[in-house]
Motif scaffolding. Structure first.
Motif, PDB file in Angstrom:
ATOM      1  N   GLY B 526       0.829  -1.205   0.000  1.00  0.00           N
ATOM      2  CA  GLY B 526       0.000   0.000   0.000  1.00  0.00           C
ATOM      3  C   GLY B 526       0.863   1.254   0.000  1.00  0.00           C
ATOM      4  N   ASP B 527       0.208   2.408  -0.017  1.00  0.00           N
ATOM      5  CA  ASP B 527       0.992   3.649  -0.033  1.00  0.00           C
ATOM      6  C   ASP B 527       1.509   4.003   1.354  1.00  0.00           C
ATOM      7  OD1 ASP B 527      -1.676   4.141   0.593  1.00  0.00           O
ATOM      8  OD2 ASP B 527      -1.741   6.094  -0.398  1.00  0.00           O
ATOM      9  N   ALA B 528       0.812   3.552   2.404  1.00  0.00           N
ATOM     10  CA  ALA B 528       1.422   3.684   3.732  1.00  0.00           C
ATOM     11  C   ALA B 528       2.599   2.733   3.800  1.00  0.00           C
ATOM     12  CB  ALA B 528       0.412   3.362   4.824  1.00  0.00           C
ATOM     13  N   GLY B 529       2.394   1.539   3.316  1.00  0.00           N
ATOM     14  CA  GLY B 529       3.416   0.495   3.388  1.00  0.00           C
ATOM     15  C   GLY B 529       4.710   0.869   2.688  1.00  0.00           C
ATOM     16  N   VAL B 551       2.425  -0.652  -6.104  1.00  0.00           N
ATOM     17  CA  VAL B 551       1.992   0.142  -4.953  1.00  0.00           C
ATOM     18  C   VAL B 551       0.560   0.614  -5.203  1.00  0.00           C
ATOM     19  CG1 VAL B 551       2.407   2.191  -3.547  1.00  0.00           C
ATOM     20  CG2 VAL B 551       4.344   0.916  -4.496  1.00  0.00           C
ATOM     21  N   TYR B 552      -0.326   0.183  -4.352  1.00  0.00           N
ATOM     22  CA  TYR B 552      -1.733   0.573  -4.426  1.00  0.00           C
ATOM     23  C   TYR B 552      -1.846   1.917  -3.703  1.00  0.00           C
ATOM     24  CZ  TYR B 552      -6.563   0.468  -2.632  1.00  0.00           C
ATOM     25  OH  TYR B 552      -7.838   0.784  -2.258  1.00  0.00           O
ATOM     26  N   ASN B 553      -1.971   2.968  -4.484  1.00  0.00           N
ATOM     27  CA  ASN B 553      -1.869   4.319  -3.935  1.00  0.00           C
ATOM     28  C   ASN B 553      -3.263   4.942  -3.798  1.00  0.00           C
ATOM     29  OD1 ASN B 553      -1.393   6.979  -3.400  1.00  0.00           O
ATOM     30  ND2 ASN B 553      -0.025   7.343  -5.134  1.00  0.00           N
ATOM     31  N   ASN B 554      -3.825   4.806  -2.599  1.00  0.00           N
ATOM     32  CA  ASN B 554      -5.160   5.391  -2.391  1.00  0.00           C
ATOM     33  C   ASN B 554      -5.098   6.660  -1.538  1.00  0.00           C
ATOM     34  OD1 ASN B 554      -4.661   4.196   0.044  1.00  0.00           O
ATOM     35  ND2 ASN B 554      -6.557   3.012   0.146  1.00  0.00           N
ATOM     36  N   ASN B 555      -3.914   7.259  -1.497  1.00  0.00           N
ATOM     37  CA  ASN B 555      -3.722   8.572  -0.851  1.00  0.00           C
ATOM     38  C   ASN B 555      -4.012   8.557   0.654  1.00  0.00           C
ATOM     39  OD1 ASN B 555      -3.304   9.604  -3.483  1.00  0.00           O
ATOM     40  ND2 ASN B 555      -5.498   9.958  -3.733  1.00  0.00           N
ATOM     41  N   ALA B 556      -3.975   7.368   1.256  1.00  0.00           N
ATOM     42  CA  ALA B 556      -4.365   7.298   2.673  1.00  0.00           C
ATOM     43  C   ALA B 556      -3.887   6.014   3.318  1.00  0.00           C
ATOM     44  CB  ALA B 556      -5.888   7.351   2.784  1.00  0.00           C
ATOM     45  N   TRP B 557      -3.782   6.058   4.627  1.00  0.00           N
ATOM     46  CA  TRP B 557      -3.708   4.833   5.417  1.00  0.00           C
ATOM     47  C   TRP B 557      -5.062   4.131   5.227  1.00  0.00           C
ATOM     48  CZ3 TRP B 557       0.527   3.413   8.454  1.00  0.00           C
ATOM     49  CH2 TRP B 557       1.465   4.413   8.765  1.00  0.00           C
ATOM     50  N   GLY B 558      -5.007   2.834   4.911  1.00  0.00           N
ATOM     51  CA  GLY B 558      -6.259   2.105   4.704  1.00  0.00           C
ATOM     52  C   GLY B 558      -7.153   2.130   5.931  1.00  0.00           C
ATOM     53  N   MET B 559      -6.568   2.365   7.097  1.00  0.00           N
ATOM     54  CA  MET B 559      -7.365   2.412   8.331  1.00  0.00           C
ATOM     55  C   MET B 559      -8.130   3.727   8.474  1.00  0.00           C
ATOM     56  SD  MET B 559      -7.462  -0.353   9.987  1.00  0.00           S
ATOM     57  CE  MET B 559      -8.257   0.381  11.385  1.00  0.00           C
TER      58      MET B 559
HETATM   59 MG    MG Z   1      -3.309   3.312   1.415  1.00  0.00          MG
END
Ligand code: MG
Ligand code: TPP
Lengths: 160, 651
Positions: B526-529, B551-559
């Motif tokens: 992920g993008d946090a990762g 990298v799955y970049n969703n502009n955020a921590w998934g949480m």
């Molecule tokens: Mg993310």
């Protein structure tokens, strides 16, 4: 004195306690009914009532906070119906000729009642427990209900 | 050769011009961007990113063997000698603990030096997970060691046979805070190791080296943490007689393992024969102790379903007609479950079996039998030995109805995937960025249904909400093919470390990776990762390990799903459209930035070409959106996981 049928129900619940499923199992008899209380899965308290006169076993208020006729209420009914149909293998099915299952939503809490004949008490109890387990493990294991599970079924918000 | 040209310092104007180019690309959401910094960004007189000659020379030097000569051996050399004799498969480290890492590398044990201790520790873990071999990690005493804690804990939870070495300061300075970096380490790994010891008596170094390998190679493995003050690793020994217990491996360790008694096997056969729908849960012990052929024999002899569990998958494979890895719906139908090599037992209810299921458990040691799950039969045995005994004892049996149910359940799982993919395509079109269901499907098409043999690619599967999608599509067809990086402990981030470990295993052709030696490895995060471990693209590039990280970049921590109430969301958000691909470029690797499924497909193709032809790694930054987490706007939000099987990560 407990009816033979009540004894069969108690035995079945004790069997699940011995298999590590139900914890803190207690049985209280009032009038002719027996109420079983136990902790199951992620430390959630459950209440089940057996009425020997009508041979019904009810998971009382099993799923709280479901508005009647809501999408979740309808899906639950459909799930229960599916489990009495040929769509699931025989060993997963609640045979409708032997056990009738009803979902009753009273005051926004869904109870699941199974009724059966005397000769089917043992089968009926087992099927009721398995159906409840399927509801908790499969029906609720859906992206749409994750926040509901965090709120009512001790699912960690980390999992949401 | 003269000094390389001095790099021109980046002027403010250059910097602004480059920033503007980046911002422009980020703003134009349909743009694909591909480049290597060295090729595209370098001004004509700017020295290119390159591997130092000294690096190449150093790695090509001949190994030495540490025999007692006229100068004797140091403590570090004595220890390295045992590591070599024991077949320590690789070392992943950052400088610190210098004499020890120098000695280990000198023996010829493959050693990789990287950028961040924690991530190199994860690399050692990742290497060990896909090979089944013992790997080591090291960092400097205080700060290097404390940096490693997350990955030490993660390795222990995954029961990885990992040797943690970290120290170099003198005991003479203990409690005086003399000099720098003093750290009394052992209490810090309390609860996250199998065995640990601060070695304080120099002549016991060989004795403790022996014990370390006894612990690493026997029973249920885990982390072994040794620390060596300078009085120990710097001590010099004239000859072996100065060392305690200077014995060869055959004297201090046994290869003997527990075998099941015929009586217990008869009981197991009886339970299996009484069962209509038996299922084996094949845990990591089956992989570690190389039981995969025996497992297949047992399953096929009696039509027993098999579902894999643990940090690594592939020892049964997803394709077999008896595989339940995708057959989520059939788990609840099993009437007998046989846990084999399940090192971390779930609690009743955590695995999706029914409340009446009977249970057999095969485990290498007795102490854990009966933990968390009541057993109908417990067998103390090596996994392979038990499976071989069972295969010999079981009668041939066909269970057509059970096999058909497994097939139907697998089909149902795949149909749901098809539905999710269709939704993903729709959502991607609606938003102009890539939905994670599409990432899973495109990756799987590329790896298993394109030009690459489907058994080839070893995968490091990290990430969080994105992983709930990709796990549904990613497959394992042979032992050691899939590392579920965050397994159980769930640390976000060390995924490039795991990728590096898998890549090193591929490069060296260790264990089951031998058949695919040299092939590129793939990963997902992920993008946090990515922020935790992206610097190891330098290490990948330096050692010419070809790796492709999505990298799955969703502009955020998934949480961000946990952000509730006023003033909460800002803590979960990153700047949008960040260019992780450019960090990879700046580290000498390739970067790709994609915003559509087609661009992603094409980027995978280019990355694979670069990986195979030039041994260059690529980071593919797939622009997505956190809005996809919404169960209302983009149902189902995130798909739910069920254990055991392909979607599992807890046990
Ligand atoms: Mg993310
Ligand atoms: C080191 C660490 N920090 C925090 C967490 C808590 N946590 C679990 S998942 C998650 C979000 C990860 O976001 P990202 O890597 O971007 O993945 P996404 O869900 O967005 O795909 C967080 C903060 C964790 N597990 N590990």
């Amino acid at each position: 004195m407990k009816s033979d049928e009540t004894a069969v129900v108690l035995d079945a619940f004790q069997h699940y306690a011995a298999r590590g499923s139900f914890r803190s199992l207690t049985a209280v008899s009032a009038a002719s009914k027996t109420e079983l209380r136990f902790i199951w899965l992620r430390d959630v308290a459950f209440r089940v009532v057996f009425d020997p006169a009508r041979r019904t076993l009810t998971f009382v208020d099993m799923l709280p906070a479901i508005a009647p006729r809501s999408e979740m209420d309808r899906s639950l009914r459909a799930f229960v119906k599916l489990h009495a149909s040929l769509a699931v293998p025989e060993h997963r099915r609640v045979d409708p000729r032997r056990v009738a299952v009803k979902v009753i939503n009273r005051g926004g809490a869904a109870s699941v009642t199974c009724s059966f004949k005397t000769r089917d008490v043992s089968y009926g109890v087992r099927k009721a427990v398995h159906l409840a387990h399927d509801i908790l493990q499969d029906f609720l294991n859906d992206g749409r209900y994750i926040h509901y599970c965090v709120e009512h079924f001790n699912v960690s918000p980390e999992m949401a | 050769m003269g000094e390389p040209k001095k790099p021109r310092s980046v002027s403010r104007r250059d910097f602004l011009a480059r920033s503007a180019r980046g911002a422009g690309a980020a703003a134009a959401l349909t743009a694909t961007s591909v480049s290597r910094a060295a090729a595209t960004d370098a001004a004509p007189n700017m020295a290119p990113i390159r591997v130092a000659d000294q690096f190449t020379k150093s790695i090509g030097e001949a190994p030495v063997s540490f025999d007692f000569g006229p100068n004797g051996l140091t403590g570090a050399e004595v220890f390295a000698r045992v590591c070599k004799a024991e077949g320590l498969a690789a070392l992943f480290c950052c400088p610190g603990n210098y004499t020890m890492i120098n000695a280990i590398s000198a023996t010829g044990i493959p050693a990789y030096g990287g950028r961040i201790e924690d991530i190199m520790c994860a690399a050692a873990d990742g290497f060990s997970r896909v090979t089944g071999e013992v790997a080591a990690t090291s960092g400097t005493e205080g700060p290097g060691f404390t940096n490693m804690i997350m990955s030490i804990a993660s390795a222990q939870r995954a029961h990885t046979p990992l040797l943690v070495l970290a120290s170099n300061m003198a005991m003479a300075n203990e409690d005086r805070i003399g000099g720098i970096q003093q750290m009394y380490q052992q209490p810090i790994t309390e609860g996250i190791k199998k065995y640990g010891k601060r070695i304080t008596i120099p002549n016991r170094i060989h004795e403790y080296a022996q014990h370390a390998f006894r612990e690493l190679k026997s029973g249920v493995p885990g982390v072994v943490h040794l620390d060596f003050p300078s009085e120990v690793h710097g001590a010099r020994f004239k000859d072996p007689s100065e060392l305690k217990d200077f014995w060869e491996a055959s004297k201090y360790r046994t290869e003997c393992v527990a075998h099941p008694s015929p009586k217990d096997i008869a009981k197991a056969v009886d339970l299996i024969q009484k069962s209509e729908r038996p299922m084996i849960v094949a845990g990591q012990g089956v992989f570690l102790h190389k039981g995969w052929d025996a497992l297949k024999r047992v399953a096929e002899m009696n039509d027993i379903a098999v579902v894999e569990s643990g940090p690594v998958r592939g020892h049964f494979g997803d394709e077999h007609r008896l595989s339940a890895n995708l057959a989520s719906d059939a788990l609840g139908s099993a009437d007998l479950v046989i846990f084999v090599g399940q090192y971390l037992m779930p609690n009743v209810g955590e695995y999706r079996f029914n409340p009446d299921v009977k249970a057999i458990r095969v485990h290498p040691v007795a102490e854990d039998l009966g933990r968390n799950w009541p057993l109908d039969l417990g067998l103390v045995s090596d996994e392979k030995a038990a499976l071989e005994a069972l295969a010999d004892a079981l009668p041939k049996r066909q269970r057509a109805a059970w096999v058909a149910e497994l097939a139907a359940a697998r089909k149902k799982f795949e149909s749901l995937n098809d539905e999710y993919y269709a939704l993903g395509v729709k959502y991607s079109q609606q938003t102009g960025v890539v939905h994670p269901a599409v990432i899973g499907k495109v990756l799987a098409d590329f790896l298993y249904r394109g030009d690459i043999p489907k058994e080839q690619t070893t995968f490091a599967q990290g990430g969080w909400t994105g992983a709930s999608w990709t796990r549904r599509w990613l497959r394992a067809y042979r032992p050691g093919q899939m590392n579920n990086c965050p397994y159980q402990y769930y640390p976000i981030g060390p995924d490039v470390g795991h990728l590096l470990g898998a890549g090193a295993a591929m490069q060296l052709g260790v264990g089951p990776q031998k058949a695919y030696q040299g092939a590129p490895v793939f990963g997902f995060t992920g993008d946090a990762g990515i922020a935790y471990s992206v610097m190891e693209f330098d290490t990948l590039t330096k050692y010419k390990i070809p790796a492709i990280m999505t990298v799955y970049n969703n502009n955020a921590w998934g949480m961000i799903t946990a952000a509730q109430g006023p003033r909460s969301h800002h803590m979960y958000l990153f700047q949008e459209h960040l260019r992780y691909d450019r960090i990879a470029e700046a580290l000498g690797a390739r970067g790709e930035y994609v915003t559509t499924p087609d661009q992603y497909k094409a980027a995978l193709g280019r990355a694979y070409q670069a990986a195979t032809r030039e041994k260059i790694s690529t980071l593919i930054n797939v622009q997505s959106s956190r809005d996809f987490l919404s169960t209302q706007t983009f149902p189902p939000g995130t798909p739910r996981n069920l254990e055991p099987g392909v979607t599992a990560y807890m046990h």
